[in-house]
Scaffold this motif. Structure first.
Motif: not given
Length: 132
Positions: A70-86
């Motif tokens: 909701a906060a970043f509604s206009q996002l084009r690219e999201l980099n979540l590399e190298g975390n602990r997300l499932q």
């Protein structure tokens, strides 16, 4: 080894830089984050609609809150590399402008469902996860 205080200061500097210079990117890579700091939503509210790129690479995130989308509604690219997300929050399916997401080097066991709803999505990186 950097102290927690240094990591917090780094987050503050990068957020201020994005806001003051009305940048289209927010880089919070390598800030020892275990969660996305709620205070950042308030800090970037005035420029959030202009933010196109967010990097949270190489942190320790186990989850991403639904409020992120909701906060970043206009996002084009999201980099979540190298975390602990499932998993990714359902709300991420509202990022209708998202073109690229990097989920490499996380702990996904299956393809993240919310991404299926993203019409603009062109690139999904899922290398080095636990997907069978």
């Amino acid at each position: 080894m950097h102290s927690m205080g240094e990591a917090v200061a780094r987050v503050a500097r990068r957020v201020n830089d994005t806001v003051e210079n009305k940048r289209d990117s927010l880089d919070l890579a390598e800030c020892k984050l275990v969660a996305f700091p709620v205070g950042i939503y308030k800090a970037v509210r005035s420029v959030a609609h202009g933010i196109r790129h967010v990097s949270l690479a190489n942190n320790e995130l186990r989850a991403l809150a639904g409020s992120f989308a909701a906060a970043f509604s206009q996002l084009r690219e999201l980099n979540l590399e190298g975390n602990r997300l499932q998993r990714l929050p359902e709300e991420l399916s509202s990022l209708q402008h998202l073109r690229a997401i990097n989920l490499s080097r996380n702990r996904f066991r299956r393809f993240p469902e919310p991404l299926a709803a993203l019409g603009a999505l062109e690139t999904v990186e899922l290398a080095h996860n636990e997907i069978a």
